[in-house]
Design an enzyme around this catalytic site. Structure first.
Site, PDB file in Angstrom:
ATOM      1  N   ASP A  36       0.876  -1.164   0.000  1.00 39.39           N
ATOM      2  CA  ASP A  36       0.000   0.000   0.000  1.00 39.39           C
ATOM      3  C   ASP A  36       0.920   1.222   0.000  1.00 39.39           C
ATOM      4  OD1 ASP A  36      -2.093   1.771   0.054  1.00 39.39           O
ATOM      5  OD2 ASP A  36      -3.252   0.644   1.534  1.00 39.39           O
TER       6      ASP A  36
HETATM    7  C1  BGC Z   1      -5.180   3.088  -0.151  1.00 37.31           C
HETATM    8  C2  BGC Z   1      -5.164   2.136  -1.327  1.00 37.31           C
HETATM    9  C3  BGC Z   1      -4.906   2.888  -2.608  1.00 37.31           C
HETATM   10  C4  BGC Z   1      -3.598   3.643  -2.478  1.00 37.31           C
HETATM   11  C5  BGC Z   1      -3.206   4.427  -3.716  1.00 37.31           C
HETATM   12  C6  BGC Z   1      -3.964   3.998  -0.134  1.00 37.31           C
HETATM   13  O1  BGC Z   1      -4.145   5.034   0.788  1.00 37.31           O
HETATM   14  O2  BGC Z   1      -5.250   2.367   1.054  1.00 37.31           O
HETATM   15  O3  BGC Z   1      -6.381   1.451  -1.390  1.00 37.31           O
HETATM   16  O4  BGC Z   1      -4.876   2.016  -3.689  1.00 37.31           O
HETATM   17  O5  BGC Z   1      -3.716   4.569  -1.397  1.00 37.31           O
HETATM   18  O6  BGC Z   1      -4.055   5.496  -3.919  1.00 37.31           O
END
Ligand code: BGC
Length: 747
Positions: free
Chosen positions: A279
């Site tokens: 993530d």
């Molecule tokens: C989220 C993800 C997301 C990523 C990129 C994170 O804060 O948990 O689900 O894909 O950001 O935007």
């Protein structure tokens, strides 16, 4: 699949329709029997391994390391001289997110990145229709390709542990079986378009509070039986090409550097061959994370070279802390994914398409099957458009757009039909619509929340009605034949990075609804939200109550079609609506949100498993949803009485549509074990089938339940075990509705 068009059927048609005799006719009708399709994904290809070996042997250490970390916000480096392109990614679960700048979160300002906004996860799961999940995946896969991306950061499939979770709307359900039955076709559909799904957030990521560091403690059996099944099916059945590691810790280790979860479970046990992407900013070490099973570090702006899997990793190789062969292993995995999605190798790759009428139609089809009819006590619905002259449309949600917002789940779209626009599109011109918002979505700054070294800005809702707005709403309701209130939540209120404090409807909506009902009892309340709210009083007072979702580009049209009866509602709740948050398992056990650590004390009893085992009455049970017609589920029988572990139980059921409208019903199969040697939930979903039944007709469904689905996870053996025992099955159209039952023996 076409939406269930409602029509009155002539008596003659009823007479020649399928007779309702059970077993004798079952065989004759077997060719007409409805059963679920099986979806299987294609594995990662090894055909190009010799080319991959050759490419990697020509790469410098710096080139290899460049592929293991973000070199822009949503891509990793390619190696031009060797014909390796960048690996390009995009969010997200509700559609392909707009183009983001390479080195900041600012939108890139492109004018060719408008996409279809699809229904949010909770809406999709309310369809209880795996074919809809496949359609969704396929449609959004085509859009991902059209945007030139290799990986879509979707689906988001964490279990809904608490109704208050900020991402409840984005996730599918509280039930592991429904979760996996939707996850698999979704991924298969998406990957058919030569893109990789990124299944997130692996795993045990069930709250936003303290999400960056909270240490989740779950006992092994609960982990296996509740939190992992959909991830396992994503890896094994759907062959998802990538997984996203979650932010939080699990049993003391961050999930992006958790050897047990990444190496042992995901790769060794489940045979996952794809790549694990972190993530965004979820990595905390270099060598340790890589050795623990992470492949790619993505993140938020700090110089990309300073990422843990950038210069510090190259330095670690030079210092002999990790071998270059280990680096090669991860680079090869990435290349294999690139070849699999035809980003390399010269095979003809799908081109896809984006924002097309066909895709808006897909979004419409999903939305129209997701709307849940909760109450219709006086038959106000469906609306008889021809007989109405005036309707008061009340509520800020009538005009609220929800496509953007919610961080990674936002979608920039050219089309988002609001509920008011939907009604305007579908009602005849003779009907006068009197719109009054009645309440406002308002926030004020609140005290900042401090978690360790993280400070989060917070806002509070203003729960007060504006007297003038209230007056206008009352007048509109009084002077109209009937009123429709569009209430509920928004994607600014339900959002990533924070959980809700309670179930209360914000912005004083309850007061507004009560006042409108006082002046016009012919008031329909439509909730638009992704997660449960306290609607006890509204349920008592309003004659018609409908639940809709953040339902995509065509959400307003689909909703209007349901209200007008062009579509018969067939959505079923994918989670339990509690009467009070204190009844909900994580809250009843006082184990949410924890602090530095959160321990899931309710164990296996998540969602309806808790309510049914503890005999607590919910406001609306899991799986519940009404229809404009009536159904009877009967003639239910398994194909045998005694089974062995390798067998599949085929359950036949007749679904009779005894009302006046065509409609779709979801036959749900729950099992429980008699005299189990261990504690088991009172009942568990083991099968379901959605079926379209014309008015006056009967359809037969065949629901397969592999006996292996009845297993529990035996921690001592580290294996799934089917107890030889008597199993009781209850069949109905919600977790609390039993229309038929039978028992079988497993030896
Ligand atoms: C989220 C993800 C997301 C990523 C990129 C994170 O804060 O948990 O689900 O894909 O950001 O935007």
């Amino acid at each position: 699949m076409q939406p269930g068009i409602i029509r009155f059927l002539a008596i003659a048609v009823v007479l020649i329709s399928v007779s309702c005799q059970p077993s004798e006719n079952s065989d004759i009708l077997s060719d007409q029997m409805e059963t679920q399709k099986t979806y299987k994904g294609k594995p990662i290809t090894h055909v190009y391994d010799p080319q991959i070996d050759s490419i990697v042997s020509q790469m410098t250490l710096e080139e290899k390391v460049g592929m293991l970390h973000g070199t822009s916000m949503f891509s990793t480096a390619g190696v031009d001289r060797l014909g390796v392109p960048e690996l390009k990614m995009a969010d997200g679960p509700l559609g392909v997110r707009e183009e983001i700048s390479r080195d900041s979160w600012a939108p890139a300002g492109a004018d060719d990145d408008f996409a279809t906004y699809y229904p949010a996860g909770a809406g999709l799961s309310a369809t209880w229709n795996p074919d809809m999940a496949h359609l969704f995946g396929n449609s959004v896969g085509a859009e991902t390709r059209a945007r030139g991306k290799d990986v879509l950061l979707s689906p988001a499939i964490n279990i809904i542990r608490t109704p208050l979770g900020g991402r409840t709307y984005e996730y599918f359900t509280e039930d592991p079986y429904l979760n996996k039955k939707l996850t698999v076709p979704f991924i298969v559909g998406m990957q058919e378009y030569d893109v990789a799904a990124c299944v997130k957030h692996y795993a045990a990521n069930n709250q936003e509070t303290n999400r960056d560091f909270v240490d989740v403690q779950i006992d092994e059996r609960t982990l296996r039986e509740i939190y992992l099944p959909a991830f396992k099916a994503a890896a094994q059945e759907a062959k998802a090409h990538t997984f996203m590691g979650a932010y939080n810790k699990f049993r003391g280790e961050y999930l992006c550097e958790n050897d047990y979860m990444l190496n042992k479970v995901l790769r060794e046990e489940w045979g996952f061959e794809g790549i694990v992407i972190s993530d965004w900013a979820a990595v905390h070490t270099s060598v340790h994370s890589l050795k623990s099973g992470l492949d790619v570090e993505m993140g938020t702006p700090k110089p990309f070279d300073e990422f843990f899997l950038a210069d510090p990793l190259a330095d670690s190789v030079r210092a002999g802390k990790i071998s270059e062969e280990e680096i090669d292993k991860h680079v090869k995995r990435i290349l294999r994914v690139m070849y699999t999605v035809k980003g390399m190798g010269g095979e003809v790759r799908e081109k896809g398409s984006i924002g097309t009428e066909a895709h808006f139609k897909d979004a419409y089809d999903i939305a129209s099957e997701s709307v849940v009819l909760l109450e219709n006590t006086e038959g106000l619905l469906p609306l008889n458009a021809g007989g109405i002259r005036s309707i008061a449309v009340i509520g800020a949600n009538a005009t609220k757009k929800n496509a953007l917002g919610g961080y990674g789940a936002g979608v920039k779209t050219k089309r988002e039909i609001t509920p008011l626009e939907g009604l305007e599109n579908r009602l005849p011109e003779s009907v006068e619509i009197r719109y009054a918002p009645g309440y406002q979505e308002r926030y004020v700054p609140a005290a900042e929340a401090v978690f360790g070294d993280v400070t989060q800005e917070r806002v509070e809702t203003v729960d007060e009605l504006d007297p003038e707005m209230l007056k206008q709403a009352i007048e509109a309701a009084k002077s109209s034949e009937l009123a429709i209130i569009f209430a509920g939540s928004t994607r600014d209120y339900e959002t990533e990075a924070s959980d809700r404090a309670d179930l209360k409807l914000p912005f004083a909506q309850e007061e507004l609804i009560e006042k409108v009902l006082e002046v016009n009892p012919r008031t329909i309340v439509v909730m638009i939200a992704g997660a449960p709210f306290d609607i006890r009083k509204i349920k008592e007072k309003s004659p018609a109550l409908v639940w809709s979702w953040y339902n995509g580009s065509e959400g307003g049209n689909a909703l209007a079609d349901v209200l007008l009866g062009n579509v018969n509602p067939s959505g079923k709740l994918p989670w339990t609506m509690p009467k009070s948050i204190a009844d909900s398992p994580a809250h009843a056990t006082d184990s949410f949100p924890g602090d530095a650590t959160v321990s899931y004390e309710e164990k296996l009893l998540v969602g309806y498993r808790w309510f049914d085992t503890r005999d607590i009455e919910p406001l609306y049970p899991f799986g519940y949803g009404g229809s404009y017609t009536t159904f009877e589920i009967k003639g239910v029988h398994p194909d045998k009485e005694v089974y062995s572990e390798k067998d599949t139980i085929y359950i036949k059921a007749e679904v009779a549509n005894t009302g006046r409208f065509d409609g779709k019903e979801v036959v749900q199969v729950y099992s429980s074990v008699r005299d189990s040697e261990i504690d088991r939930p009172a009942k568990e979903l083991k099968g379901f089938q959605k079926v379209l039944v014309p008015s006056g007709e009967t359809k037969i469904v065949s629901i397969p339940v592999p006996v292996s689905e009845l297993a529990y996870y035996n921690v001592a053996k580290g294996a799934w075990v089917v107890e030889p025992a008597q199993y009781d099955f209850s069949i109905g159209n919600s977790s609390r509705n039993r229309q038929a039952s039978f028992s079988i023996q497993v030896n």
